[in-house]
Design a protein around this motif. Structure first.
Motif, PDB file in Angstrom:
ATOM      1  N   UNK A  52       0.927  -1.069   0.063  1.00 63.06           N
ATOM      2  CA  UNK A  52      -0.011   0.039   0.022  1.00 63.06           C
ATOM      3  C   UNK A  52       0.941   1.336   0.016  1.00 63.06           C
ATOM      4  N   UNK A  53       1.321   1.578  -1.150  1.00 63.25           N
ATOM      5  CA  UNK A  53       2.093   2.777  -1.392  1.00 63.25           C
ATOM      6  C   UNK A  53       1.503   4.245  -0.908  1.00 63.25           C
ATOM      7  N   UNK A  54      -0.073   4.320  -0.994  1.00 62.49           N
ATOM      8  CA  UNK A  54      -0.509   5.445  -0.499  1.00 62.49           C
ATOM      9  C   UNK A  54      -0.380   5.452   1.103  1.00 62.49           C
ATOM     10  N   UNK A  55      -0.458   4.577   1.692  1.00 63.87           N
ATOM     11  CA  UNK A  55      -0.370   4.330   3.041  1.00 63.87           C
ATOM     12  C   UNK A  55       1.208   4.884   3.436  1.00 63.87           C
ATOM     13  N   UNK A  56       2.148   4.300   2.576  1.00 58.01           N
ATOM     14  CA  UNK A  56       3.487   4.324   2.790  1.00 58.01           C
ATOM     15  C   UNK A  56       3.845   5.861   2.748  1.00 58.01           C
ATOM     16  N   UNK A  57       3.395   6.432   1.568  1.00 62.15           N
ATOM     17  CA  UNK A  57       3.671   7.934   1.222  1.00 62.15           C
ATOM     18  C   UNK A  57       3.234   8.869   2.394  1.00 62.15           C
TER      19      UNK A  57
END
Ligand SMILES: *Cc1c(COP(=O)(O)O)cnc(C)c1O
Length: 557
Positions: A63-68
């Motif tokens: 989940x890159x949105x979460x990571x960002x």
């Protein structure tokens, strides 16, 4: 004057709490218990995510949105609340050692090799010099000696350093070769009018290109040499291309022999390549010896069979497996002819990432990499071993060294033989099962490692001849593409099912070999390395592939 009992400041209160989050630097068995218990807590949380499927938890996409969106918090947290966050990173992770996992050339680390990572993580040695590495520096020399002897180098003359991956070993090999071809370019740079070349087969790892780029040699100066059907370098082509390169006045920084290609386990004929190199040095009256580097990151482990008694076969391998082992060992036993060798314990050595060692036949070659040429860095007297004077890295951790040492101690020759022999035995079994099915064919037929690449075909295709027709007939582009698509869809189905607990997770290669029609031949891949693989799983692979094939062909998937 300070007060006798000042109220602790907030930072001091905090510090007191934070100290608990570190292992105790002095003897404190109670707190050691807390360290181990914290580790246990993490393992326990992972355990609750295990199932019959070869995956931790359930399939998920990162989940890159979460990571960002992540930022540093204002306040500290407890050890206990951090652990689940870390364990959560394992969600959706394939378990390489699972009996139902045959995806790629990745190790399943042994217990001692894991302890080999934990100890240096706690005590933080730096292999830059033995002042900071102490016993860990000694361990690095120990591993280098054991493996030197294994590959046929003279441990008294050879040297070895752990580095940042198989790519790192290639970088060292090519850099030393570059210094031989263009003396002192470490200081003065490459100022030759003629280009400097690296020669490697078209099935060598792309790391060769990376290294050429990073060394300032350039991707365009990597000369790729065709391979034969067995995915090994074509010796005639190698000889004529090496001659042509030298005739043009180009310098050769390195000749790379690939001892075990990444997908198919092709093994170059190192002995013959060495002979060609020697002939050319003579004929062209070269003032340097083009450096011969063996990229044996995969194949090195087969050297444990160099002195196996094939006649008596004390470990009792099947005849078919024995032949397969011998076919690889036949070339691997010439490793000592290479000037340097790349070795990955994290590929075929049952150790965690990153455990890669560059071995060099003559450790005086390291002298070419020393910044200050006046100093003699490569002595093994106490307090005088400073590999940091010639390594690319300044800081080098000892995790790779220690996990490699752990496995060498744990396994011995027979341990490696049993684990690798079992992998080969399972692959041979799969090949028998594939051969028995008219719908399937093995594509890396002439390779004899733990990896089997195979394709499925529709009804009515003659699977005895189809592979060669697809490889060599320039007019089959459309047919190859159609069959590629079929195999891609079968793989997708088999893989998805495996992640949901049914069948075995296999791998896939998008380019087994380039065909004459220009379309690459794709293939399903079974890479067996897990000590836990057994016969049943090999049968399961075939059952699931055949079922998926029927489903795809009948339009049900
Ligand atoms: C994997 C591989 C490499 C690169 O090694 P890393 O450890 O991934 O950096 C180089 N050569 C071959 C043949 C490989 O299979």
């Amino acid at each position: 004057m300070t007060e006798a009992h000042p109220t602790p400041s907030p930072y001091q209160e905090l510090l007191k709490r934070l100290r608990n989050a570190f292992p105790s630097p002095v003897s404190d068995p109670v707190h050691d218990g807390y360290v181990v218990f914290s580790l246990l807590r993490a393992l326990d949380q992972v355990d609750s995510l295990k199932s019959d499927a070869p995956i931790v938890g359930s399939p998920r996409e990162p989940d890159y949105a979460f990571a960002l969106a992540q930022r540093l918090a204002e306040s500290p947290r407890t050890v206990e609340s951090v652990i689940p966050e870390l364990v959560n990173c394992l969600q959706g992770m394939l378990i390489w050692g699972h009996p139902r996992s045959q995806v790629n050339v990745v190790s399943f680390p042994s217990i001692p090799s894991i302890i080999g990572v934990v100890l240096p993580s706690m005590y933080n040695p730096n292999l830059c010099s033995d002042e900071t590495g102490r016993g860990f520096s000694e361990a690095e020399v120990r591993v280098a000696s054991i493996v030197s002897d294994l590959v046929g180098y003279h441990p008294g003359e050879a040297g070895g350093v752990f580095t940042f991956g198989g790519t790192g070993t290639l970088l060292y090999g090519a850099k030393i070769g570059l210094e031989k071809a263009v003396p002192d370019c470490m200081r003065s740079g490459i100022r030759e009018a003629a280009p400097v070349a690296i020669l490697a087969s078209d099935k060598s790892h792309y790391a060769v290109l990376n290294v050429a780029g990073w060394l300032g040699i350039g991707h365009d100066q990597v000369v790729t040499i065709p391979t034969r059907a067995n995915n090994a370098i074509d010796l005639d082509a190698f000889e004529s291309i090496l001659r042509a390169t030298l005739s043009r006045g180009h310098r050769v920084a390195a000749i790379v022999a690939t001892m075990g290609t990444t997908d198919a386990f092709g093994v170059d004929d190192l002995g013959a390549m060495h002979a060609v190199r020697e002939r050319c040095v003579e004929e062209f009256q070269l003032r340097y010896r083009p450096h011969l580097h063996a990229d044996a990151v995969i194949g090195w482990a087969w050297t444990v069979f160099n002195d196996y008694d094939y006649q008596r076969n004390p470990l009792g391998f099947r005849g078919r497996s024995l032949r397969a082992i011998a076919a690889v060992q036949k070339h691997v036993r010439h490793l000592s002819l290479a000037d340097s060798i790349g070795i990955d314990f994290h590929k075929t050595g049952f150790a965690p990432y990153v455990s890669s060692m560059l071995l060099i036949r003559d450790r005086a070659d390291f002298q070419r990499l020393v910044r200050d040429r006046e100093s003699m860095p490569y002595l093994y007297h106490s307090g005088e071993y400073h590999p940091g004077m010639f390594t690319l890295e300044t800081t080098r951790g000892a995790a790779g060294t220690m996990s490699s040492l752990a496995n060498l101690l744990l396994l011995g020759k027979d341990g490696f033989r049993a684990l690798l022999g079992h992998a080969v035995e399972m692959a041979e079994l799969l090949r028998e099962l594939v051969a028995a099915r008219p719908e399937l064919t093995v594509v890396n037929e002439e390779n004899y490692g733990p990896v089997t690449l195979f394709r499925a075909y529709p009804e009515g295709v003659d699977t005895f001849s189809i592979r060669d027709q697809e490889l060599h007939d320039p007019d089959r582009a459309a047919q190859v593409a159609t069959h590629n698509d079929l195999n891609r869809r079968i793989y997708g189905l088999v893989h998805r099912e495996a992640l949901n607990g049914k069948g075995v997770a296999i791998g896939f290669t998008e380019n087994y070999r380039q065909t004459a029609s220009g379309v690459p031949l794709v293939a399903m891949k079974s890479y067996v390395l897990s000590p836990f693989a057994d016969q049943d799983q090999m049968k399961t692979v075939i059952d699931h592939v055949l079922a998926a094939r029927s489903a795809v062909l009948s339009g049900q998937a």
